[in-house]
Motif scaffolding. Structure first.
Motif, PDB file in Angstrom:
ATOM      1  N   TYR A  71      -4.766   1.518  -8.858  1.00  0.00           N
ATOM      2  CA  TYR A  71      -3.585   0.925  -8.048  1.00  0.00           C
ATOM      3  C   TYR A  71      -3.880  -0.273  -6.929  1.00  0.00           C
ATOM      4  O   TYR A  71      -2.484  -0.778  -6.647  1.00  0.00           O
ATOM      5  CB  TYR A  71      -3.312   2.520  -7.518  1.00  0.00           C
ATOM      6  CG  TYR A  71      -2.348   3.430  -8.292  1.00  0.00           C
ATOM      7  CD1 TYR A  71      -2.760   3.376 -10.254  1.00  0.00           C
ATOM      8  CD2 TYR A  71      -1.916   4.445  -7.399  1.00  0.00           C
ATOM      9  CE1 TYR A  71      -1.846   4.569 -10.172  1.00  0.00           C
ATOM     10  CE2 TYR A  71      -1.506   5.787  -8.447  1.00  0.00           C
ATOM     11  CZ  TYR A  71      -1.222   5.457  -9.897  1.00  0.00           C
ATOM     12  OH  TYR A  71      -0.876   6.709 -10.357  1.00  0.00           O
ATOM     13  N   ILE A  72      -4.379  -0.546  -6.404  1.00  0.00           N
ATOM     14  CA  ILE A  72      -4.438  -1.529  -5.589  1.00  0.00           C
ATOM     15  C   ILE A  72      -4.986  -2.568  -6.327  1.00  0.00           C
ATOM     16  O   ILE A  72      -4.374  -3.430  -5.684  1.00  0.00           O
ATOM     17  CB  ILE A  72      -6.415  -1.475  -4.922  1.00  0.00           C
ATOM     18  CG1 ILE A  72      -6.446  -1.565  -3.318  1.00  0.00           C
ATOM     19  CG2 ILE A  72      -6.991  -1.425  -6.089  1.00  0.00           C
ATOM     20  CD1 ILE A  72      -5.116  -1.136  -2.634  1.00  0.00           C
ATOM     21  N   ASN A  75      -0.895  -3.460  -6.288  1.00  0.00           N
ATOM     22  CA  ASN A  75      -1.123  -3.439  -4.847  1.00  0.00           C
ATOM     23  C   ASN A  75      -0.942  -5.324  -4.311  1.00  0.00           C
ATOM     24  O   ASN A  75       0.098  -5.665  -4.219  1.00  0.00           O
ATOM     25  CB  ASN A  75      -1.790  -2.425  -3.455  1.00  0.00           C
ATOM     26  CG  ASN A  75      -0.751  -2.413  -2.462  1.00  0.00           C
ATOM     27  OD1 ASN A  75       0.391  -2.091  -2.220  1.00  0.00           O
ATOM     28  ND2 ASN A  75      -1.576  -2.997  -1.606  1.00  0.00           N
ATOM     29  N   SER A 124      -6.101  -4.627   0.824  1.00  0.00           N
ATOM     30  CA  SER A 124      -6.098  -4.480  -0.109  1.00  0.00           C
ATOM     31  C   SER A 124      -7.790  -4.883  -0.916  1.00  0.00           C
ATOM     32  O   SER A 124      -8.443  -4.060  -1.351  1.00  0.00           O
ATOM     33  CB  SER A 124      -5.288  -5.012  -1.450  1.00  0.00           C
ATOM     34  OG  SER A 124      -3.721  -5.036  -0.845  1.00  0.00           O
ATOM     35  N   CYS A 154      -2.644   2.198  -1.157  1.00  0.00           N
ATOM     36  CA  CYS A 154      -2.141   1.171  -0.977  1.00  0.00           C
ATOM     37  C   CYS A 154      -1.334   1.618   0.181  1.00  0.00           C
ATOM     38  O   CYS A 154      -1.250   0.358   0.797  1.00  0.00           O
ATOM     39  CB  CYS A 154      -1.072   1.879  -2.164  1.00  0.00           C
ATOM     40  SG  CYS A 154      -2.643   1.277  -3.675  1.00  0.00           S
ATOM     41  N   SER A 155      -0.346   2.809   0.815  1.00  0.00           N
ATOM     42  CA  SER A 155      -0.171   2.158   2.206  1.00  0.00           C
ATOM     43  C   SER A 155      -0.310   2.598   2.588  1.00  0.00           C
ATOM     44  O   SER A 155       0.364   2.106   3.364  1.00  0.00           O
ATOM     45  CB  SER A 155       0.338   4.588   2.045  1.00  0.00           C
ATOM     46  OG  SER A 155       1.073   5.024   0.649  1.00  0.00           O
ATOM     47  N   TRP A 158       0.355  -1.471   3.351  1.00  0.00           N
ATOM     48  CA  TRP A 158       1.472  -1.523   4.627  1.00  0.00           C
ATOM     49  C   TRP A 158       1.090  -0.908   6.053  1.00  0.00           C
ATOM     50  O   TRP A 158       1.587  -1.704   6.099  1.00  0.00           O
ATOM     51  CB  TRP A 158       2.714  -1.159   3.579  1.00  0.00           C
ATOM     52  CG  TRP A 158       2.245  -1.718   2.130  1.00  0.00           C
ATOM     53  CD1 TRP A 158       1.367  -1.245   0.881  1.00  0.00           C
ATOM     54  CD2 TRP A 158       3.249  -2.983   1.540  1.00  0.00           C
ATOM     55  NE1 TRP A 158       1.860  -1.990  -0.199  1.00  0.00           N
ATOM     56  CE2 TRP A 158       2.679  -3.484   0.195  1.00  0.00           C
ATOM     57  CE3 TRP A 158       4.071  -4.059   2.375  1.00  0.00           C
ATOM     58  CZ2 TRP A 158       3.255  -5.039  -0.228  1.00  0.00           C
ATOM     59  CZ3 TRP A 158       3.965  -4.808   1.996  1.00  0.00           C
ATOM     60  CH2 TRP A 158       4.125  -5.746   0.946  1.00  0.00           C
TER      61      TRP A 158
END
Length: 356
Positions: A71-72, A75, A124, A154-155, A158
């Motif tokens: 996932y990262i 991202n 990240s 990931c959240s 941001w």
């Protein structure tokens, strides 16, 4: 807290037009300098769009790549694409014309978006290092890295970035044209506690902290791998894996420093010592150079991942990886491929390290 919303940077020469009024050549630098930077930014736009776009396409096409540990990486690719779109393309257009042709409002927006997405990409890399430390070194025992942990990671990138990039929009420092005045960023040019305090906080929260996490995570990873390799001195596979991971870690840390150290150093030095004189061309280089990270980030962090690399080659070569004798389904390995795996054999008390 006093507002410092000026987007004007003091002229290097009295006759220099404003950054939004007309070409800055030959006042700040020869026209050839602006065109050279335009070529650099144009190359970055094409290359970064291709490699990061390829990461997203491959991720969407192959479900096996949608594991929490990847996932990262997605991202990071999204953040790099946004830096390319909001930063490198704008810089390319402005350098062709020799000044910021889109006006003050776009300058502020570009400065904010490039800072936001750039810091997302930077964090990240730190989260990626920490995830590898958690999964490989197992400091929490049999902890299983799941989808919810990946989403949280990931959240965080941001939310944390938003916390530190929105203040200039509301008066704590500002976004202004920098260097050759063809791109915009945080105001580390003009004095005052308002700007200095922001630059110092940005330095700590968005450079020192992620760098410390990267060094801690990869440092512990290397210590663990060396300990395992020392137990298996006779195993050529183990020794080769340890060397490969060491080279990869060094490349990752060096790439991070090459990308961000010049920019943060310039900003910090100028924020602390306002009497120092830095030529506009030299002052602009760290900003433009940091944008090149959007090209080599996916090469280092994604294409060196065996799972991503095999799927990418399979997709580009019409269903078959020309560099692998394995079938596509087995070439990508398990959901945790792309990392070094360490396993222990409790009965014999030995350990094994293998490159994924």
């Amino acid at each position: 807290m006093q507002s410092n919303d000026s987007t004007e940077v003091p002229d290097v020469e009295n006759q220099t037009p404003g950054p939004f009024d007309g070409p800055q050549w030959p006042h700040l630098a020869p026209r050839s300098t602006f065109l050279s930077v335009a070529v650099l930014m144009g190359t970055v736009v094409v290359a970064a769009s291709f490699v990061n776009g390829l990461v997203l396409v491959v991720s969407l096409r192959y479900k096996k790549l949608r594991s929490p540990l990847n996932y990262i990486l997605v991202n990071l690719a999204v953040a790099d694409l946004m830096v390319t779109f909001f930063g490198s393309t704008v810089s390319f257009s402005n350098n062709v014309n020799g000044y910021f042709i889109m006006g003050k409002a776009v300058c502020k927006f570009e400065g904010f978006m490039v800072s936001l997405t750039g810091i997302v990409g930077l964090w990240s890399l730190a989260i990626l290092a920490f995830e590898r430390y958690i999964v490989i070194c197992k400091p929490m025992g049999d902890f299983r890295f799941q989808q919810k942990h990946a989403v949280i990671g990931c959240s965080f990138t941001w939310v944390w970035s938003l916390i530190w990039t929105t203040p200039p929009l509301f008066g704590w420092s500002s976004y202004v044209p920098e260097g050759l005045r063809t791109s915009c960023g945080p105001n580390w040019y003009t004095g005052g506690s308002n700007n200095n305090s922001y630059v110092l906080m940005l330095f700590v929260t968005c450079f020192v902290m992620p760098l410390s996490m990267i060094i801690f995570s990869y440092g512990n990873l290397l210590v663990t791998l060396r300990a395992v390799a020392a137990q298996q001195k006779e195993s050529e596979t183990t020794q080769r894996a340890e060397r490969e991971v060491t080279r990869m870690v060094i490349a990752m840390v060096m790439a991070f420093l090459i990308c961000w150290l010049p920019y943060t150093t310039f900003a910090l030095v100028v924020a602390i010592n306002k009497d120092i004189v830095i030529q506009p061309t030299l002052a602009s280089m760290p900003s433009y150079f940091s944008k090149t990270a959007t090209v080599y980030n996916p090469i280092i962090y994604v294409f060196m991942n065996k799972q991503f690399r095999n799927c990418m080659l399979t997709m580009m070569c019409c269903g078959r990886n020309p560099f692998s004798t394995e079938d596509e389904s087995s070439a990508s390995g398990s959901s945790t491929a792309g990392r070094t795996e360490i396993s222990s054999v409790s009965a014999g008390g030995s350990s094994k390290v293998t490159p994924a």
